[in-house]
Design an enzyme around this catalytic site. Structure first.
Site, PDB file in Angstrom:
ATOM      1  N   ARG A 172       0.848  -1.192   0.000  1.00  0.00           N
ATOM      2  CA  ARG A 172       0.000   0.000   0.000  1.00  0.00           C
ATOM      3  C   ARG A 172       0.888   1.249   0.000  1.00  0.00           C
ATOM      4  NH1 ARG A 172      -4.949   1.381   4.152  1.00  0.00           N
ATOM      5  NH2 ARG A 172      -3.439   0.792   5.741  1.00  0.00           N
ATOM      6  N   ASP A 455      -4.188   3.073  13.911  1.00  0.00           N
ATOM      7  CA  ASP A 455      -3.317   3.589  12.870  1.00  0.00           C
ATOM      8  C   ASP A 455      -3.785   4.988  12.499  1.00  0.00           C
ATOM      9  OD1 ASP A 455      -5.523   3.271  11.233  1.00  0.00           O
ATOM     10  OD2 ASP A 455      -4.680   1.637  10.053  1.00  0.00           O
TER      11      ASP A 455
END
Length: 534
Positions: A172, A455
């Protein structure tokens, strides 16, 4: 020991301003650097135009416009003939995907986890510190060469399990909004997305091709099919530059912004030769709902974050539409991340496992082909739950979910979300946001807090909800109205409960307040935080 910039073959027009970690030359190859230059010269201007288009749409929403399915792309949605490419090697079976940052220890643990896929995260679970940008790429390359190992300060050794087949790596990169300030092309900051893509594609991605797989990516935070078209053009250019067949690169798109939920079919269409499906990025999606409709009053005020589950009406509509859309076009539909992490307390551990089982059972029953977990300890459970539905099949793409019909009104039905806006919810947002920001500023993008893996996406929810409640003057369950002064009071009280000295938290507190009580809403908390980094 650091590598020397003068030893690199740097293309004309490029400048690297960051100090190079040892081994950097293995990923800062002539081919990779030349690709960075080519991509930024050709596509960075379009990227900036797409970011301006986001601002224009945001202004329209603030003025009262609603999101809707695009009339100009109805032909694509109504055309039954097109399908995405068949699953690529290593991506046929995705029943359990491990997600996590590319730090050395995390890389080894993820590849030893038994997952089918590892989302190697250079974005939300990582930080854009220069050492992490380059170090993560080095770890991926070393892992594929089975040359990676790690010894903790306590002396614990980590190595890859011998002779075990590694999970398929899907990287990612950073979202379109993030720059890379340590690499300049023609005197301008480059795109973090293009840098991350080029470094992986030109190095470890080529190893993946040799191993019979390919350079695979998870694309984050897109808001329109035109942003997907830009990625597809980048892929075409890279494949042509390296003499590769069309479709060698594959990409799964995270549907994690509110606008993208109305353009899912169009996004698949733009990427169809390169598409590996869509993922329900639940945490960023909630953040995006707040962000896009923050000024629209009571109809878009969300309750405490813990109340916004996947079964509330607007979240259920979004996920069911995602499965139906993907399977209609022959693509994988991947479920969202379970943030629970195993606990040392047996009772808390049992509760966490029960919640993950419930979440994954729901996803498998709704037709998802797999799902994410944030901790290696949850991999076996997720695999077990999806296997109960899939059996020996690699996926359930044949389950078209033709019973699903979702309207724009259902996607926008935020006001039906049950729950309350509580002082404890505000305090949790403040405490979690500050704890996460401290870790992020110190270089750690994935942090276990209160039994959950936090996160950047969950930090964005925390600070955005504080801002929205303050802007709307919400009255909490205790009768207190949320104001900037009250938020500052809560910050002081919550920081006093945290370990260490008050000075230890100052940078995180300052950063949190700069976005949580600012007069103008800041689009991404990571942008000013990155600007503060060396």
């Amino acid at each position: 020991m650091t590598a020397q910039i003068e030893n690199l073959d740097i293309p004309e027009g490029m400048e690297i301003t960051g100090e190079l970690p040892d081994g950097a030359e293995k990923v800062l190859t002539p081919q990779a650097l030349e690709l960075i230059v080519e991509l930024n010269r050709k596509f960075n201007g379009v990227r900036l135009e797409r970011l301006e288009a986001r601002k224009e749409r945001q202004a329209q929403i603030a003025a009262g416009a609603d999101l809707d399915f695009l009339p100009e792309t109805a032909e694509i949605r109504n055309d039954p003939s097109w399908q995405v490419a068949p699953p690529a090697p290593g991506l046929e079976d995705r029943r359990v995907e491990m997600t996590g940052p590319t730090y050395k220890k995390m890389t080894i643990n993820a590849l030893n986890s038994g997952a089918k896929v590892w989302l190697a995260d250079q974005e939300d679970a990582n930080t854009p510190q220069w050492d992490s940008v380059i170090g993560g790429q080095l770890n991926l390359l070393d892992a594929l060469n089975r040359e990676i190992d790690f010894t903790s300060p306590e002396g614990k050794s980590y190595t890859l399990a011998p002779d075990e087949e590694l999970p398929t790596i899907v990287v990612r990169p950073r979202g379109w909004h993030m720059p890379e300030k340590h690499i300049l092309v023609d005197g301008e900051e480059t795109s973090g997305s293009l840098v991350d893509f080029a470094l992986y594609f030109a190095t470890a991605g080529q190893l993946q091709i040799e191993k019979g797989k390919g350079p695979y990516f998870y694309l984050p935070k897109m808001e329109s099919h035109l942003e997907a078209r830009l990625w597809n053009q980048v892929f075409d250019h890279a494949e042509d530059s390296f003499g590769l067949d069309r479709g060698t690169i594959r990409a799964t798109v995270l549907i994690e912004t509110y606008p993208a939920a109305f353009e899912m079919e169009e996004i698949l269409y733009e990427l169809r030769e390169h598409s590996s499906g869509l993922n329900a990025g639940r945490w960023d999606y909630i953040f995006s709902v707040i962000k896009n409709f923050r000024a629209r009053g009571a109809d878009f005020l969300l309750p405490d974050r813990s109340d916004v589950t996947m079964t509330v009406p607007f979240m259920r509509a979004y996920t069911e539409l995602l499965v139906h859309t993907c399977h209609k076009r022959g693509a994988h539909a991947i479920g969202g991340m379970s943030a629970f992490v195993p606990a040392k307390d047996p009772e808390a551990n049992e509760a966490a496992f029960n919640k993950v089982r419930e979440d994954k059972s729901r996803e498998a029953g709704k037709g998802f082909d797999g799902s994410w977990v944030a901790h290696p300890g949850m991999v076996a459970l997720c695999k077990e739950v999806f296997t109960e539905t899939l059996g020996a099949n690699a996926n359930q793409i044949e389950n078209k979910r033709d019973d699903v019909s979702v309207s724009a009104v259902e996607l926008l039905d935020v006001k039906s979300t049950p729950g309350s806006m509580t002082e404890q919810g505000l305090r949790t947002n403040v405490s979690v946001g500050i704890q996460y920001l401290r870790a992020w500023l110190e270089g750690n993008g994935a942090v276990a807090i209160n039994g959950l893996m936090e996160d950047a996406a969950t930090a964005e929810i925390s600070r955005s909800q504080v801002w929205q409640w303050m802007d709307a003057g919400v009255e909490l369950d205790t009768g207190v109205t949320v104001t900037a002064d009250f938020v500052r009071q809560v910050v002081t009280e919550e920081v006093a409960k945290l370990p260490g000295e008050e000075a230890d938290w100052k940078d995180a507190v300052d950063m949190f307040l700069s976005v949580a009580v600012a007069e103008e809403y800041v689009d991404f908390l990571t942008l000013p935080a990155y600007a503060s980094m060396p």
